[in-house]
Design a protein around this motif. Structure first.
Motif, PDB file in Angstrom:
ATOM      1  N   ALA B 101       0.829  -1.214   0.000  1.00 42.72           N
ATOM      2  CA  ALA B 101       0.000   0.000   0.000  1.00 42.72           C
ATOM      3  C   ALA B 101       0.859   1.259   0.000  1.00 42.72           C
ATOM      4  N   MET B 102       1.980   1.205   0.700  1.00 38.94           N
ATOM      5  CA  MET B 102       2.811   2.409   0.760  1.00 38.94           C
ATOM      6  C   MET B 102       3.565   2.634  -0.541  1.00 38.94           C
ATOM      7  N   ALA B 103       4.042   1.563  -1.143  1.00 42.25           N
ATOM      8  CA  ALA B 103       4.702   1.722  -2.434  1.00 42.25           C
ATOM      9  C   ALA B 103       3.698   2.248  -3.467  1.00 42.25           C
ATOM     10  N   ASN B 104       2.507   1.704  -3.462  1.00 37.57           N
ATOM     11  CA  ASN B 104       1.481   2.183  -4.387  1.00 37.57           C
ATOM     12  C   ASN B 104       1.207   3.666  -4.178  1.00 37.57           C
ATOM     13  N   ALA B 105       1.109   4.060  -2.918  1.00 35.44           N
ATOM     14  CA  ALA B 105       0.848   5.470  -2.639  1.00 35.44           C
ATOM     15  C   ALA B 105       2.009   6.331  -3.132  1.00 35.44           C
ATOM     16  N   ALA B 106       3.234   5.853  -2.912  1.00 36.91           N
ATOM     17  CA  ALA B 106       4.406   6.622  -3.338  1.00 36.91           C
ATOM     18  C   ALA B 106       4.389   6.849  -4.844  1.00 36.91           C
ATOM     19  N   VAL B 107       3.884   5.857  -5.578  1.00 35.40           N
ATOM     20  CA  VAL B 107       3.815   5.998  -7.032  1.00 35.40           C
ATOM     21  C   VAL B 107       2.903   7.163  -7.412  1.00 35.40           C
ATOM     22  N   GLU B 108       1.833   7.325  -6.658  1.00 34.19           N
ATOM     23  CA  GLU B 108       0.841   8.337  -7.020  1.00 34.19           C
ATOM     24  C   GLU B 108       1.168   9.727  -6.496  1.00 34.19           C
TER      25      GLU B 108
END
Lengths: 185, 185
Positions: B101-108
């Motif tokens: 979830a945190m990596a995904n958020a970092a992408v956005e």
DNA sequence: CCCACTAGGTACCGATCGGTAACAATCCAG
DNA sequence: CTGGATTGTTACCGATCGGTACCTAGTGGG
């Protein structure tokens, strides 16, 4: 000056990669391409269509690498493998690296989005290409090796933008060691 | 019924993870939390503030795992390591897994976003925890091993949503083999 | 030369976004 | 019971979103 469609795709590619698909509006893309929204919509039915074209372009470029690799070292799989690792190093040491553009897009796109299929197909082809490469280079277990290398690479790319230059900076050395030590037939 | 702030954070967490940070509006979150936008804005100054709180919650939960692990196996680092691998397996075989979830958020999120610092700090702590774990378990080169395992795990998570259940499904076995074969002091 | 086709420009549409004002309802501590 | 704090409701704001209508300016081939 290139035709509008190419300029739009180039601008979309730059902006989508740098800021994310959802953070960039079509108007911004059109202006960056030195054209306007109407011309954009004459070449792409919708923004989703543009995103799908963006994914197709990325996939085509990724596939082209493997063709180039095969052409440059037609009879030497080990050199071909070395060439691929060099390419990986080039990517991971790029200051502007923000992860794999297709993986980033997949994170933002809903499962049904037309670009998702393009991305998933590409990732599968990439894995197959890796398996074939290791197989040609006569490694004993090309499947497992390909998975391992594939995941290390993907992990390094996603980690770069999470501030983790620590693990990512060492992955190329890890890769070379892994390939040196892996058993061969 | 839990207080509104908790319900809002829980709803945000579910929706942000399933659909992405930018695809979910504050109104949707408020409704999912069985409250309304005004109450949301009484507890969070802005959407970005909510996103940062979301990241902090994820980070706290991630850190809690390591505390639990240390409490469950206080004097047996090898069992602790085994417990961590079990946890990894649990994540990677979850049908609803959509990546970290945190990596995904970092992408956005743009580089300056307040949640980014939370995410980057967490990833660094996670790597340090892994190094300490391998060090406690008396592996010879805990740093390299931690990087390798860290990247394999991150790669597997990001690959799952790219249709690559192929590589990801085998990563747990790869992990166990790697830890069995890695040299120890 | 002329005409069809393409691109540029502008103005606009409805919808949705994040965020706020004002007020009624509720709840709990003293 | 009462009064202050928290919550619910509704309506609204300006901005921006994806997408379109309409007209003008080129431009290239027959």
């Amino acid at each position: 000056m290139p035709p509008p469609r190419e300029r739009i795709l180039a601008a979309a590619r730059d902006l989508f990669y740098r800021h994310g698909v959802h953070s960039v509006g079509v108007e911004t893309i059109a202006e960056a391409a030195q054209t306007n929204k109407m011309t954009l919509y004459r070449h792409f039915r919708s923004k989703d269509d543009l995103v799908a074209a963006y994914a197709r372009e990325l996939a085509a470029e990724g596939d082209a690498l493997w063709i180039t690799l095969a052409a440059n070292y037609p009879d030497d799989p080990c050199r071909r493998l070395q060439g691929w690792v060099d390419h990986v190093e080039e990517i991971l040491t790029n200051r502007f690296e923000r992860g794999c553009a297709m993986a980033n897009a997949a994170v933002e796109l809903q499962p049904g989005h037309p670009a998702r299929a393009v991305i998933e197909d590409y990732k599968q082809r990439k894995r197959e290409n890796l398996v074939r490469l290791f197989s040609d280079a006569r490694y004993r277990d090309p499947e497992t090796l390909a998975d391992e290398v594939f995941l290390l690479f993907e992990g390094a790319r996603i980690s770069i933008q999470c501030g983790g230059q620590g693990p990512a900076s060492r992955v190329v050395k890890m890769l070379r060691d892994l390939l040196d030590r892996a058993p061969r037939a």
